[in-house]
Design a protein around this motif. Sequence first.
Motif, PDB file in Angstrom:
ATOM      1  N   CYS A  51       2.610  -0.171  -7.002  1.00 54.40           N
ATOM      2  CA  CYS A  51       1.875   0.887  -6.298  1.00 54.40           C
ATOM      3  C   CYS A  51       2.005   2.221  -7.021  1.00 54.40           C
ATOM      4  CB  CYS A  51       2.367   1.031  -4.856  1.00 54.40           C
ATOM      5  SG  CYS A  51       1.819  -0.279  -3.742  1.00 54.40           S
ATOM      6  N   ALA A  52       2.937   2.328  -7.952  1.00 52.99           N
ATOM      7  CA  ALA A  52       3.062   3.547  -8.753  1.00 52.99           C
ATOM      8  C   ALA A  52       1.787   3.822  -9.536  1.00 52.99           C
ATOM      9  CB  ALA A  52       4.255   3.435  -9.696  1.00 52.99           C
ATOM     10  N   ASP A  54       7.290   2.645 -17.965  1.00 53.64           N
ATOM     11  CA  ASP A  54       8.271   1.848 -17.234  1.00 53.64           C
ATOM     12  C   ASP A  54       8.174   2.091 -15.736  1.00 53.64           C
ATOM     13  OD1 ASP A  54      10.423   0.378 -16.377  1.00 53.64           O
ATOM     14  OD2 ASP A  54      11.950   1.607 -17.388  1.00 53.64           O
ATOM     15  N   LEU A  55       7.761   1.062 -14.998  1.00 53.75           N
ATOM     16  CA  LEU A  55       7.705   1.179 -13.541  1.00 53.75           C
ATOM     17  C   LEU A  55       9.095   1.275 -12.934  1.00 53.75           C
ATOM     18  CD1 LEU A  55       4.903  -1.415 -12.648  1.00 53.75           C
ATOM     19  CD2 LEU A  55       4.696   1.069 -12.820  1.00 53.75           C
ATOM     20  N   GLY A  56      10.109   0.940 -13.711  1.00 52.52           N
ATOM     21  CA  GLY A  56      11.472   1.022 -13.217  1.00 52.52           C
ATOM     22  C   GLY A  56      11.927   2.437 -12.899  1.00 52.52           C
ATOM     23  N   HIS A  57      11.176   3.428 -13.344  1.00 55.01           N
ATOM     24  CA  HIS A  57      11.506   4.812 -12.981  1.00 55.01           C
ATOM     25  C   HIS A  57      11.403   5.042 -11.476  1.00 55.01           C
ATOM     26  CE1 HIS A  57      12.076   6.635 -16.875  1.00 55.01           C
ATOM     27  NE2 HIS A  57      10.917   6.192 -17.321  1.00 55.01           N
ATOM     28  N   PHE A  58      10.577   4.235 -10.799  1.00 59.15           N
ATOM     29  CA  PHE A  58      10.254   4.528  -9.405  1.00 59.15           C
ATOM     30  C   PHE A  58      11.193   3.795  -8.445  1.00 59.15           C
ATOM     31  CE2 PHE A  58       6.488   5.691 -11.672  1.00 59.15           C
ATOM     32  CZ  PHE A  58       5.970   6.760 -10.973  1.00 59.15           C
ATOM     33  N   ASP A  59      11.765   4.567  -7.509  1.00 62.14           N
ATOM     34  CA  ASP A  59      12.527   4.004  -6.396  1.00 62.14           C
ATOM     35  C   ASP A  59      11.581   3.803  -5.221  1.00 62.14           C
ATOM     36  OD1 ASP A  59      14.963   4.081  -7.786  1.00 62.14           O
ATOM     37  OD2 ASP A  59      15.250   6.186  -7.253  1.00 62.14           O
ATOM     38  N   VAL A  60      11.672   2.637  -4.579  1.00 65.74           N
ATOM     39  CA  VAL A  60      10.705   2.268  -3.542  1.00 65.74           C
ATOM     40  C   VAL A  60      11.403   2.013  -2.221  1.00 65.74           C
ATOM     41  CG1 VAL A  60       8.891   0.646  -2.878  1.00 65.74           C
ATOM     42  CG2 VAL A  60       9.230   1.210  -5.301  1.00 65.74           C
ATOM     43  N   ALA A  77       0.853  -1.192   0.000  1.00 66.89           N
ATOM     44  CA  ALA A  77       0.000   0.000   0.000  1.00 66.89           C
ATOM     45  C   ALA A  77       0.887   1.241   0.000  1.00 66.89           C
ATOM     46  CB  ALA A  77      -0.919   0.009   1.219  1.00 66.89           C
ATOM     47  N   PRO A  78       0.682   2.166  -0.932  1.00 72.52           N
ATOM     48  CA  PRO A  78       1.517   3.366  -0.975  1.00 72.52           C
ATOM     49  C   PRO A  78       1.213   4.317   0.174  1.00 72.52           C
ATOM     50  CG  PRO A  78      -0.261   3.546  -2.564  1.00 72.52           C
ATOM     51  CD  PRO A  78      -0.347   2.163  -1.995  1.00 72.52           C
TER      52      PRO A  78
END
Length: 359
Positions: free
Chosen positions: A150-151, A324-330, A35-36
């Motif tokens: 979650c993005a 691209d979900l890879g843009h997001f750092d989690v 959950a974000p």
Amino acid sequence: MKAAILKSLGQPLAIERIPAPEIGTGEVIVDVIAAPVLSYANEVFSGERRYSMELPIVPGCGAIGRVRASGPDATHLKNGDWVFCDPTVRSRDDALMPDITLQGWSARSEGGLRLQRYFHDGPFAEMIRVPTENAIGIGNIDPEEAARWCALNVMLVPYGGLLAASFEAGETLLVSGATGNFGSACVAVAIAMGARCVIAPGRNERALDDLRRRFGNRVQTVPLSGDEERDRERMRCAAPAPIDCVIDLLPPSAPTTAVRAALMTVRPYGRVVLMGGVGMLGGDGLDLPYPWIMRNDITVRGKWMYPPVAATRMTGLIRSGLLDLGHFDVAAFALDEANEAVAHAAANGGPFRMTVIRP
């Protein structure tokens, strides 16, 4: 089940065990996997944002999870299916003017509050109960990637604005608030939709440099000075073609002059979409010249959230490789660390950065 509960504004979330949700007609029970935690969650929980919610509440806004149980009206969902839990819950008894609540987050109007009293608790818990139509299948994913999915929650908001504007491939877009969490997501979504160019103004030059690095020449950045006329001219000059559409995603702290500077760059017959928070905390209203709107045939509209089909279409953009979900750092936290997660989200907000709770 275990849950994080907001019992009163300005107090830490209480981590407690509460009864698991029970399924009703037209509902789905989902095991929450991720959950974000929105960057301004601390402002909601303190009361600073003045959101309409009745306490106590299990908060949160959207989630990725797996179906635990569904009712007889679910003809496609199966136990174990991966779903996006769309927080945008609409009343079912008025198709023309449905009331809306964001489950676990806020309500719009008295009708929205009534809806919130039933679809009350959000995803900062091990399980959540959602309307059947709000459990949206996303296909099989690696469980380790659930947090990054979650993005969807961030990207769907500007996507809703772009759909409302009938934004098309080949058009030029200006994103007011491009260096923020939602604004940077809007840049990524517009590029995925085929934008010719995205104009990205902002004060944070490091964030502007990052947008250029990620997306190349299809993004033209404009450092803002705070001078309305000067900034407007610089934004216009940065565009390789007339600006077809402007979307505003500035936060409540932004001045209306910054909004107006961006909006009035749009070409004649262009479209403007307002999705930000300017004015929510008081202050000046947005003063747009009547003659400019009328004589230039400008369409100005507000948009809150996104249509029900948006999550399915965005999943398609992701599956196709366009987005691209890879843009997001989690950064991920356990449910027991919910308060730490809220503090982390506040201190580490900004472009392509997410904080996630993993129950």
